[in-house]
Design an enzyme around this catalytic site. Structure first.
Site, PDB file in Angstrom:
ATOM      1  N   HIS A   1       7.273  -7.507   3.718  1.00 59.37           N
ATOM      2  CA  HIS A   1       5.828  -7.335   3.836  1.00 59.37           C
ATOM      3  C   HIS A   1       5.058  -8.536   3.303  1.00 59.37           C
ATOM      4  O   HIS A   1       4.162  -9.057   3.963  1.00 59.37           O
ATOM      5  CB  HIS A   1       5.365  -6.072   3.105  1.00 59.37           C
ATOM      6  CG  HIS A   1       3.885  -5.878   3.198  1.00 59.37           C
ATOM      7  ND1 HIS A   1       3.262  -5.503   4.371  1.00 59.37           N
ATOM      8  CD2 HIS A   1       2.881  -6.063   2.296  1.00 59.37           C
ATOM      9  CE1 HIS A   1       1.955  -5.453   4.177  1.00 59.37           C
ATOM     10  NE2 HIS A   1       1.701  -5.795   2.925  1.00 59.37           N
TER      11      HIS A   1
ATOM     12  N   HIS B   1       0.816  -1.222   0.000  1.00 59.20           N
ATOM     13  CA  HIS B   1       0.000   0.000   0.000  1.00 59.20           C
ATOM     14  C   HIS B   1       0.851   1.274   0.000  1.00 59.20           C
ATOM     15  O   HIS B   1       0.297   2.362  -0.151  1.00 59.20           O
ATOM     16  CB  HIS B   1      -0.978  -0.001   1.175  1.00 59.20           C
ATOM     17  CG  HIS B   1      -2.172  -0.867   0.927  1.00 59.20           C
ATOM     18  ND1 HIS B   1      -3.410  -0.372   0.567  1.00 59.20           N
ATOM     19  CD2 HIS B   1      -2.304  -2.217   0.952  1.00 59.20           C
ATOM     20  CE1 HIS B   1      -4.254  -1.379   0.394  1.00 59.20           C
ATOM     21  NE2 HIS B   1      -3.604  -2.506   0.624  1.00 59.20           N
TER      22      HIS B   1
END
Length: 316
Positions: A170, A122
């Site tokens: 991530h 994101h």
């Protein structure tokens, strides 16, 4: 960035704790831009594969849930009381992405050798343009500020190695990742491409459905089976892969016989899930324990019980 101004920015961000829930911090666009510029400089001075030492606390996705970020610090200690590594996805979905990312960047600037931030999927313009961060920047400040954040996010490191034994990112592994040096050699600043090593580190997922590599239902990157985790750890003499990227009910979840752990730190994610959030503490012997931020329970009459403290126990 002027140290006195930085301290004042942190003070104003933490003051929000004493206000009504959801109240915004009073920061100017100019101050936020200075924060982004200072953080960007530090990100580029440090390697793309951070080499860190335990003890350290590791947090997964936060997604603009600022009050929950503050609860994590209430429990783990505010910097510099503890060293922290965050695994990305600071913005989008939650209501206070700006407060969340500003506090994290401010701590990075103030404590560059004790506080570390990795890039999530994101932290990419094409994603946060759609899932809330762009709209929040535009509503509260300007599109120009969103572009300033994009420039900053394009400089974030993507992986961390703790005491040469715990590899953090991530998303997950990549079929293109043969040597850890490849991560060091990824160029920055950069956008996140649609395919390749950088994309996979931010987007891939473990899966019990199949062995080896398979198509990811997200429509981006791959899934990898337990066999790929074991193979990778053995080849690189590692103990554990630590990643975020997926909501897990208890805030953390093991995979591949405890060779991989998923950490997710946003309880009651989006107000739609009844998940807990978690933070993993790694002590100086590399023993890992989990602090659980329990989801708020709905009470009779529709009110919410937020007295959902932490529990801690040994794992892995």
């Amino acid at each position: 960035m002027d140290p006195a101004l930085l301290d004042d920015v942190i003070r104003r961000l933490l003051e929000v704790k004493n206000l009504k829930p959801g109240k915004n911090a009073q920061l100017s666009e100019s101050e936020i831009k200075q924060l982004c510029a200072a953080a960007k400089e530090i990100f580029l001075q440090q390697p793309n594969l951070l080499e860190l030492e335990a003890p350290i606390k590791i947090c997964g996705d936060v997604h603009g849930q600022y009050s929950d970020l503050l609860r994590l610090f209430d429990y783990g200690g505010y910097p510099p009381q503890a060293n922290y590594l965050f695994l990305g996805d600071y913005v989008d979905r939650g209501k206070q992405s700006l407060e969340t990312i500003c506090l994290l960047l401010a701590y990075k600037v103030k404590y560059p050798e004790n506080f570390f931030l990795l890039r999530g999927n994101h932290e990419c313009a094409s994603v946060n343009r759609i899932y809330g961060f762009y709209d929040e920047c535009k509503r509260r400040f300007s599109v120009k500020l969103w572009k300033t954040f994009t420039d900053c996010f394009n400089c974030l490191p993507v992986s961390a190695l703790i005491d040469e034994k715990i590899l953090c990112m991530h998303g997950g592994l990549s079929p293109e990742l043969n040597k850890l040096e490849q991560i060091l050699n990824l160029n920055r600043p950069t956008d996140v491409p649609d395919t390749g090593l950088l994309c996979d580190l931010l987007w891939s997922d473990p899966s019990n459905e199949a062995t080896g590599w398979a198509i990811n239902d997200r429509g981006v990157s791959f899934t990898f089976g337990p066999d790929k985790v074991s193979e990778f750890l053995e080849k690189h003499d590692l103990d554990l892969i630590c990643r975020a990227h997926q909501v897990v009910e208890d805030g953390y979840e093991f995979f591949a016989s405890r060779q991989l752990v998923t950490i997710f730190s946003a309880p009651n994610y989006c107000g739609e899930f009844d998940n807990a959030g978690a933070m993993m503490s790694v002590d100086d012997t590399l023993m890992c324990s989990f602090q659980i931020l329990k989801p708020a329970r709905k009470m009779m009459g529709g009110s919410t019980n937020n007295k959902s403290g932490f529990k801690s126990f040994r794992g892995w």
